[in-house]
Every structure is written in C-alpha cells, then in structure tokens.
Design an enzyme around this catalytic site. Structure first.
Site: not given
Ligand code: PA5
Length: 433
Positions: A278, A299, A410
């Site tokens: 990410e 394996h 989203k």
């Molecule tokens: O690293 C990040 O920012 C994301 O993976 C968020 O943690 C995830 O989308 C969850 O977001 P939130 O804590 O606002 O619900």
C-alpha cells in the site's frame, strides 16, 4: 539487539559499485524521513511513536485492557487494513508469550463474508463479550457493517451496560466519534499524523495486544530501541534493506517473495505485505510483496521460485525460537540421517538449503535476522520495517503514506449500493454489469 540485513546471497547479482550507488539513493530517502522534507511528511507521526508514547499513556491502555479482561472472555476487534493487521500479526506471533488472564481475540469487519458472522456468534454463545471498534476515518464500510451488527448484538445481550463493554479507537472527528460521545464509550484517539498501516505501535494495535495478554511494555521497549538505531546513519540496516530492494527492482525484479519458516510468523507477513504494497504500489511503480511459508510452500510455489520467470528477489525474515523438539529414532523408516536432530535444527538446514538453491536458480536472496522471538523483538521488527518501508518508498520516488487508488473500488461500490451523490457513476456502471 540489532537487526542484520545480509547481502551474502544476493550481492553477486549486482554490478560493481551498484549497491553503494543505491545506498546513496536510499540515504536521500532516509534524510527525507528524518527532516520531514518528502511528500506526505504530515504522516510521519509513526517515526516518533515509540518515544512519544508516555508511560502514563501505556498504563492507561493496560488499565483498560485489564478492565476488559475482568468483564469479558472474548474481545471482538472490528477493523480492516491497518486497523487490524498489526495487532493480528503480534497476537498470532506471540501466542506463547500471553499471560494466563488473556482474552480470546476475534477479528471482524475485515471482509463482508456472512458466514464469518455466524461463526463469531457461535463462538461467543457461552462467553462474555467486549468490543473494540477501530477506524481512523470512521467511514469505512466493512467496519461500519460489522459495528452495526455487533452493536445491535451487544445491546440485545447487555442492554444499557453494552456501552461499558464497547471501546472505540478513532480519529478526532467523524461519525464514530459522535456515536462514542453520545453513547459514553471509552475512546482512544488515532493520531492525525499516523496512517493506518503505520499504527500498530499506537492505541490501534496496543489495546488488542494488551487484551491478548502480551506485554506492551516489552513491545514498546523493542520499538524504542529500533527508533534509536534508525537515528544512527552509519551502517543503517533499514537503509541497507531499502537500497537492496530498489537495486533489484531496477533490474526488473518486481516481485519480492517474503519468506518465513515459522508457522506463527505467517500473519506477520500479511502485515508486512500491506505495509509495503500500500505504501509503494502507486504511479504505476512498486515492488509486489508475495508472502511464502517454508517449508510448506517449497512444495507448491517453490517450483516457480526455483525456475519460473526470473522477475523476483527473495527476502527471508529469520527469527530464532528456543523450542527444539527432538525427533524419535526409528531405525526402519529410511530417515536415519535425522537421528539425534531436532525439528528446529532441521528447519534451519531446510531454510539454508532453499536459500542456496534459489540463489543458484537466479533469485537474489536478502536475509534479515531479527534475533530471538519475543514481544521486544516484534516491537523492534514493527518499527524496523515501518522505517525501511518509508525509506524504500522515497527511494522509489513515491509518497509512502497515501493510498489514493484504494478509493476507486469504494466509489464503484457506493454507486452500486445506491449511496447518495454517486447516482451518475451508478448509471455509467449499469452498462458494464
Ligand atoms: O493503511 C491504511 O491507511 C488503510 O489500510 C486503512 O488502515 C484502512 O483502509 C482502514 O481505514 P480506517 O481505519 O479509516 O477504517
């Protein structure tokens, strides 16, 4: 303790001077982290978390955990992405280090699978339950669905007392905070300058970890040491790791097989995968981390690693465990060479054997030794990889702290579900259904 990053099994894939040149590039990235001069610098709160978290605040988290432990057997942790992967990693890796009064931690709201809810209700039937909802934004759909379901469950089961059993970890504003204030839940703040995937060492990760009976003091002590080590420029291992990753990426090695040979570290790899994917996968660039578990995956995907497309390097995350179960001797089973050895020793040899085989098969292998498994080591590892990830992303030339493309699915989902404001997109999507 200091993490060591070994290039012994990968240096031969680099030209003369190449590593030195990438270390210089990574040092520029490192400087951006240190002096907050890179893109996304308003999300560098994680950098100081281990030292900025006061002992008083740690006590407060521990006291809340102790209180929840007294009233409930199970803690349902609702959250997705960075809001749960860190605590899941710590709790699954450190089961052996839990105290006797631990709660069972169940993670929910990290998917939309209906049968998962059924399973959780079954598990909770004869147990006392508490809930920790975690969402920095307060606007994540998966979390919102799970919270609706478990809030209603808690209110039906505990009536007015439900509010004493729900803890909310969220940002300073948003729907969840409004609900918490109205209902009188205990709340913890997700700092504005700490993004989800860098939040395991904040209240986000620490409360569930403390409820699981794992020492958060030790975890924080390890992270503090990692922070101190990170501040020393000379022989910086986070910089070295970032440099190696970028050097191999530059050679077309776009996949990083992240290997662990400990069953209990599997979910640590999931945390690692989110952190790096990410943070780096943007602007049509990035290394894709692909977790592999040895020896089981030797394996299966082992064939591909050994002899498939040569577009990968491997990072082996090594951790020592002091459990060594002896293997009984059976003269007739054809495995005489195992006599007198322990499972631990054999596992070490299997790992070394695969490292050499993969190197011979054209895969550069980076070995990262974390030392002996403990809460301290894991705290160190969390900070080490967070810092290495930020340095690596800057070296690659991307902002380590945003995730603009996560919004794409989203928006489509909101349009398909008929959310107000998404009507036009909904119309456009209709033709593609
Ligand atoms: O690293 C990040 O920012 C994301 O993976 C968020 O943690 C995830 O989308 C969850 O977001 P939130 O804590 O606002 O619900």
């Amino acid at each position: 303790m200091k993490v060591s990053v070994s290039s012994k099994h990968c240096e031969r894939f680099l030209e003369q001077g190449e590593l030195v040149s990438f270390i210089k590039k990574a040092e520029d990235g490192y400087q951006k982290v240190l002096d907050s001069s890179g893109e996304g610098s308003d999300f560098l709160g994680w950098r100081d978390l281990p030292s900025s978290l006061s002992d008083e605040e740690t006590e407060k988290i521990q006291a809340t955990a102790d209180c929840l432990k007294k009233m409930a057997d199970v803690l349902i942790v609702i959250g997705i992405g960075g809001s749960y992967l860190g605590s899941l990693a710590a709790i699954s890796s450190l089961k052996r280090f839990s105290s006797h009064d631990k709660m069972e931690i169940i993670f929910a709201g990290n998917n939309m699978c209906s049968s998962r809810y059924e399973e959780i209700f079954d598990k909770c039937r004869d147990k006392e339950v508490a809930v920790n909802v975690i969402s920095k934004s307060g606007s994540t759909t998966e979390t919102a669905i799970a919270f609706r379901i478990f809030r209603s469950y808690m209110e039906k089961r505990y009536g007015r007392d439900a509010s004493k059993r729900i803890v909310m970890t969220t940002g300073s504003k948003g729907t969840l905070r409004d609900i918490a204030e109205k209902e009188g839940y205990v709340t913890f703040l997700v700092p504005e300058d700490v993004g989800g995937r860098y939040s395991v060492l904040s209240h986000v990760g620490l409360l569930p970890i403390a409820c699981a009976g794992i020492s958060i003091k030790e975890l924080i002590a390890g992270a503090r040491q990692a922070q101190k080590d990170f501040l020393v420029k000379e022989d910086n291992q986070a910089v070295r790791y970032a440099a190696l990753r970028n050097a191999f990426y530059n050679k077309g090695k776009v996949n990083e097989i992240t290997v662990t040979n400990r069953d209990n570290m599997k979910l640590f790899s999931s945390w690692f995968q989110q952190l790096f994917a990410e943070s780096e996968g943007k602007d049509e660039k990035g290394i894709l981390p692909v977790p592999a578990f040895f020896t089981s995956d030797l394996h299966s995907v082992g064939q591909y690693i050994q002899n498939g497309l040569r577009n990968m390097f491997e990072t082996v995350i090594e951790i020592k465990e002091d459990i060594n179960i002896p293997i009984p001797d059976f003269a007739s089973d054809g495995f005489l060479f195992l006599d007198g050895k322990t499972v631990g020793e054999i596992n070490e040899k299997a790992l070394t054997a695969s490292v050499i085989a993969h190197e011979d098969g054209g895969v550069p292998v980076i070995r990262i030794n974390l030392g002996e498994l403990s809460p301290y080591t894991l705290g160190y590892a969390f900070y080490f990889f967070e810092s290495a990830c930020a340095v690596s992303a800057y070296t690659l030339g991307v902002n380590p702290f945003n995730q603009p493309s996560v919004e794409e699915y989203k928006k489509n989902m909101f349009a398909l579900l008929g959310k107000e404001g998404y009507e036009e997109l909904g119309e456009r999507l209709k033709s593609r259904l």
